[in-house]
Design an enzyme around this catalytic site. Structure first.
Site, PDB file in Angstrom:
ATOM      1  CD  GLU A   9       2.848  -2.985   0.838  1.00 40.19           C
ATOM      2  OE1 GLU A   9       3.867  -2.472   1.327  1.00 40.19           O
ATOM      3  OE2 GLU A   9       2.348  -2.598  -0.221  1.00 40.19           O
ATOM      4  CB  CYS A  11       4.979  -6.684  -1.970  1.00 38.24           C
ATOM      5  SG  CYS A  11       3.730  -6.849  -0.686  1.00 38.24           S
ATOM      6  CB  CYS A  32       2.262 -10.886  -1.734  1.00 38.88           C
ATOM      7  SG  CYS A  32       2.328  -9.248  -2.463  1.00 38.88           S
ATOM      8  CG  HIS A  58       6.703  -8.719  -7.077  1.00 40.45           C
ATOM      9  ND1 HIS A  58       6.155  -8.267  -8.250  1.00 40.45           N
ATOM     10  CD2 HIS A  58       5.866  -8.313  -6.094  1.00 40.45           C
ATOM     11  CE1 HIS A  58       5.042  -7.600  -7.984  1.00 40.45           C
ATOM     12  NE2 HIS A  58       4.839  -7.623  -6.675  1.00 40.45           N
ATOM     13  NE  ARG A  67      -2.478  -8.177  -1.134  1.00 42.76           N
ATOM     14  CZ  ARG A  67      -1.812  -9.059  -0.376  1.00 42.76           C
ATOM     15  NH1 ARG A  67      -1.082 -10.006  -0.922  1.00 42.76           N
ATOM     16  NH2 ARG A  67      -1.871  -9.005   0.930  1.00 42.76           N
ATOM     17  CB  SER A 114      -2.438  -3.723  -6.248  1.00 40.74           C
ATOM     18  OG  SER A 114      -2.732  -4.684  -5.245  1.00 40.74           O
ATOM     19  CB  CYS A 124      -0.809  -5.534  -2.448  1.00 41.25           C
ATOM     20  SG  CYS A 124       0.776  -5.983  -1.759  1.00 41.25           S
ATOM     21  CB  CYS A 142       2.343  -5.011  -5.500  1.00 44.47           C
ATOM     22  SG  CYS A 142       3.067  -6.262  -4.453  1.00 44.47           S
TER      23      CYS A 142
END
Lengths: 568, 384
Positions: free
Chosen positions: A13, A60, A63, A67, A480, A503, A547, A550
């Site tokens: 991502e 994101c 995922c 958030h 993640r 990330s 990701c 993010c």
């Protein structure tokens, strides 16, 4: 010395660039750079804190729950809202099904093509493939005829010369080591998993109206009404439907994902010797199995240093800091200090090359990611960290499954600290959670049966009930890794907002002390047979499941203008 | 052409799809596209005869939510065949190639298929600071967009970020983010498929329309296909009867919420949002946001992050509306009131607008729809 640039890193991502120095067939040094920035935390300033989850959710779309969860937890923590037990169960179901779906998609659709050669699958014998598949699992779709059909389909692709998303890849690279039959089996399951993920994620449609970007989160609870007897609520029909989705998911993980993982890993055991990274592991913990702030967590929190599984330290939020020494931001008091998220400042200051460019200046700033550190150390976050902390904390099911996987592969526990260990830990976690989902759903149904239908703490919905000024933190284990949101609310509005994201922990650049981030550290020593086709770099980077959207964030606590970007 | 027909039918067979299933799919597509059922056969004929057009999918300031939505295509199962009918030669989230091999795949399409490929753009395009806020392969997003969209037969801006600027362009728009239309002006055949994310069934519908009729469908003033964005959520909402009857959710989890009363007072933006969510649902029509008990947030409309927020503050009141009103009058007057408010402002602006970092008080209630105190709902939401 060859300078290798991988940009775009695909099957992730977001936008990630890797630069590496390769010499003697191995990576000598590596730099991880994020090349996209949106400024979502700035956009949040002055807005209604109850809206923040929808904004941060859009950090994101892969995922797509994480958030939102961290945001409502941070605001609830600030204003003192207490979600009822049903909201906890609904959230556990949402979070764990996200993790299960996301991990399966990562294994098959984002990571598998680093290990599986689609073109080689063409020369597989369908009968031998069926024997192989039947030897590792009793999954019903393992007949010779079935694999012959898949082979035909792949052949059609290749013969037409329209490979679509499989075009121009590293097929035939000598680092691909699976026999044709294993490749064909994996390709068949790649396609099956595409159908599977679409089907399983309907559980999010029941719990959140849609996926991606579920729409049932509320500060104080969840918006899905519960009533066994009402069509407009989660009722007996939808509970039965979700039960079935969970049962099918568990079946797929047990009979397809885990056997494939072990089969593929058995051909790549040398990857247990690469990609160890920083060796420090951080976990906030997740899945409250009870209510209130001191509820036990199904996956425990903790910190492991230097690969030492004998000691798990408790996590202390005050020890989190972020550095910008090699990031495109400035700190007022100089760029060599670390700041806690509550004191964080971010003044973007792009000093990289002007596009189009060939190389970054890796001696200076080279990423839109900051460098988070815990007690001054770079930390890896994610499934490997969670499984290590659970293992070392005595989580029985995790210990059992880790032991099983190591036994099957005939390797010792030290194999966990590696690229392969990361891949295996993700699979083990998927199974542990797939097994756990049904229990949370049953608990929810039991509550409903007893007449407990509460879904939200309505007492704190009206901002007039909030303190004039308050701060809160929301922690979550995303697929993640460890995710934290910090919010400062003043007069019912967001005064500042900060996210420290998995990330960012994993993909961040070097800090003031020159310590590399986990991606960078993990790449050092990684083999690269052909610098023109750095397949092995992708293996290690993808093992973290990047990701990037993010990872990039920014906070401007003093309301500064944000457009003073200097281009040198 | 005979060759490609054979290939397609073989492909169907390989995947265990009968011709009957396929015709059934074409029938469903006529519903999505709001076409007469008789067109189904025409769609089937057209799809079977098409060569495989090339599609490239670009991601800029995005969250990959529309890519994920794309992966949810599946009603009926043959729908992913329709997407396979396209040769997806570049899509960073799923493609096997990486680095310069990935860039080569894109360059090849732009060069060899000039004027013949379709480009899908996901995410907004940052124009601040010479484009440094989004680079791919060292190139600025804006330069990639100009080159790739400029040479395409058609551009589909998928999701609200690409269609209207979306979240990155929300005030104060820190990176100078623009929609495709604004970043690359003058594109021919630009179609917007907004929503956060866009519903994959509308993408499938658009592609089928194009393959069938060799042109694109009728669009509204925001370049959205009418078949998907022609009616408001409110007009097709399953809870509309409760709105007309003045039955509203007051508290999360209350009896009205469980029964499925109208979410207007909890901030629903369905009356000013145009999309077909109530008709086609999400995840193969499993559910949709209002169906799960949460208000619509207006995600298919331009600037919804600024104009539809605060999300939980209700739309302006209007004469004749409210719990104490005569039930017979409410529906007619309420609809008229919303229409008037919508016409007056294009959008109803709620709470505060954010302009270049400064907060500016904006009109909360259009003058044309000023409520009388007596008829307004008792709870006025949380507008500050």
């Amino acid at each position: 010395m060859t300078h290798v640039v991988v940009d775009p890193v695909t099957r992730i991502e977001g936008h990630l660039r890797i630069e590496a120095e390769v010499d003697g067939g191995a990576v000598q040094d590596a730099w991880s750079s994020s090349t996209m920035f949106r400024g979502i935390e700035i956009i949040l300033k002055g807005r209604d804190p109850r809206d923040a989850w929808a904004f941060t959710q859009r950090i994101c779309g892969v995922c797509t729950t994480v958030h939102a969860i961290a945001s409502i937890r941070a605001v609830e923590n600030a204003i003192g809202a207490e979600p009822p037990p049903n909201a906890r169960l609904l959230r556990n179901l949402i979070m764990a099904s996200q993790m299960v779906q996301d991990h399966v998609v990562h294994f098959y659709h984002l990571h598998a093509l680093d290990w599986v050669d689609i073109v080689s699958a063409l020369s597989a014998d369908p009968g031998a493939t069926a024997s192989l598949a039947q030897s590792i699992s009793d999954w019903p779709l393992s007949s010779e005829r079935y694999f012959a059909g898949v082979a035909e389909r792949v052949k059609g692709f290749v013969e037409r010369g329209q490979l679509g998303p499989f075009g121009n890849a590293y097929w035939g690279h000598p680092a691909y080591r699976l026999p044709p039959e294993a490749n064909l089996m994996a390709v068949a399951h790649y396609l099956e998993a595409l159908d599977w993920q679409r089907e399983f994620i309907k559980i999010h449609a029941y719990l959140g109206g849609k996926n991606p970007h579920l729409q049932s989160f509320l500060v104080g609870g969840q918006a899905t009404p519960l009533d066994l007897n009402q069509q407009a609520s989660i009722n007996i029909t939808t509970i039965a439907a979700m039960q079935q989705l969970i049962a099918k998911a568990k079946n797929f993980v047990e009979k397809v994902y885990i056997p494939d993982l072990l089969a593929v890993a058995s051909f790549y055991k040398d990857w247990a010797g690469y990609g160890s990274g920083v060796g420090n592991y951080l976990v906030y913990g997740e899945f409250p199995d009870g209510d209130g702030p001191d509820a036990p967590l199904f996956l425990p929190s903790g910190v492991i240093r230097n690969q030492d599984l004998s000691t798990v330290e408790p996590f202390d939020p005050d020890k989190v800091t972020e550095y910008v020494t090699h990031s495109w931001y400035d700190y007022d008091a100089g760029n060599d200090q670390g700041l806690h998220p509550f004191d964080g400042e971010t003044n973007p200051n792009y000093t990289g090359p002007q596009p189009p460019y060939d190389r970054l200046d890796t001696d200076g700033a080279y990423s839109w990611l900051k460098s988070p550190r815990y007690d001054g150390l770079a930390m890896e976050v994610g499934p490997l960290s969670r499984m290590l902390v659970a293992y070392a904390s005595g989580h029985e099911r995790v210990q059992e499954l880790v032991g099983f996987a190591l036994g099957q592969l005939g390797v010792g526990p030290e194999a966990l600290f590696s690229t392969l260990g990361r891949v295996a830990a993700r699979g083990i976690e998927t199974l542990v959670l797939a097994e756990k989902l049904d229990g949370w759903l049953s608990e929810l149904a039991d509550n409903m049966g007893r007449g407990d239908l509460a879904i939200c703490d309505n007492s704190k919905w009206d901002p007039s009930t909030w303190p004039k000024e308050c701060t809160g933190a929301g922690f979550h284990e995303a697929p993640r890794g460890a995710l934290g949101h910090w919010v400062h609310i003043k007069d019912g509005e967001i005064a500042r907002y900060q996210c420290v994201v998995p990330s960012t922990w994993n993909a961040g650049p070097r800090d003031a002390m020159g310590q590399p981030g986990p991606y960078e550290a993990a790449l050092i020593g990684n083999p690269v047979e052909n610098p023109e086709q750095p397949l092995e770099i992708l293996r290690t980077v993808h093992s973290f499941d990047p990701c990037m959207a993010c990872g990039v964030h920014v906070l401007d606590p003093r309301g500064r203008e944000l457009v003073k970007v200097r281009v040198q | 052409m005979a060759e490609s027909r054979n290939w397609f039918l073989e492909e169907l067979e390989r995947r265990g799809v009968s011709r009957r299933d396929f015709l059934g799919f074409c029938g469903v597509m006529t519903s999505v596209l709001a076409l007469p059922k008789s067109v189904g056969a025409q769609i089937a004929e057209a799809i079977e005869n098409k060569e495989k057009p090339t599609l490239v999918w670009l991601e800029f300031q995005d969250c990959a939510g529309n890519s994920e939505s794309f992966l949810r295509a599946g009603r009926p199962n043959v729908a992913d065949i329709i997407l396979d009918v396209l040769s997806v030669d570049y899509h960073e989230t799923i493609m096997a190639a990486a680095g310069h091999q990935a860039e080569e795949a894109l360059a090849k399409v732009v060069e060899e298929k000039a004027g013949a490929y379709i480009v899908v753009v996901e995410g907004s395009i940052p124009t601040g600071a010479n484009g440094v806020y989004c680079t791919i392969g060292g190139k600025a997003a804006i330069d990639i967009a100009r080159e790739v969209c400029g040479g395409a037969a058609a551009t589909i801006a998928i999701g609200t970020c690409a269609a209207f600027g979306g979240l990155p362009a929300a005030a104060p728009n820190p990176t100078g983010a623009l929609s495709v239309a604004d970043a690359v002006p003058g594109l021919k055949n630009l179609i917007n498929l907004p929503a956060c994310p866009a519903n994959v069934e509308n993408l499938v519908g658009l592609v089928v329309y194009y393959l069938t009729f060799n042109r694109f469908p009728a669009l509204d003033k925001y370049r959205r296909p009418l078949f998907a964005y022609g009616k408001s959520i409110h007009d097709n909402c399953e809870r509309r009867a409760h709105f007309d009857a003045g039955q509203y959710v007051e508290d999360w989890g209350d009896e009205g919420h469980r029964i499925g009363y109208c979410l207007y007072k909890k901030g629903c933006k369905g009356p000013v949002t145009f999309q077909n969510c109530p008709n086609i649902g999400w995840n193969e029509n499993t559910n949709w946001p209002i169906g799960c008990g949460h208000p619509c947030i207006g995600c298919a409309e331009p600037d919804f992050w600024d104009k539809m927020t605060p999300f939980y503050s209700h739309l302006p009141s209007f004469p004749g509306f409210g719990l104490h009103s005569n039930v017979d009058k409410v529906g007619i007057l309420a609809t008229a009131g919303v229409a008037a408010a919508f016409a007056a402002h294009g959008f109803v602006q709620l709470g505060k607008r954010y302009m270049h970092g400064k907060q500016v008080e904006a009109a909360v209630e259009p003058a044309a729809a000023e409520p009388s105190k007596q008829s307004a709902p008792e709870e006025k939401g949380d507008q500050s």
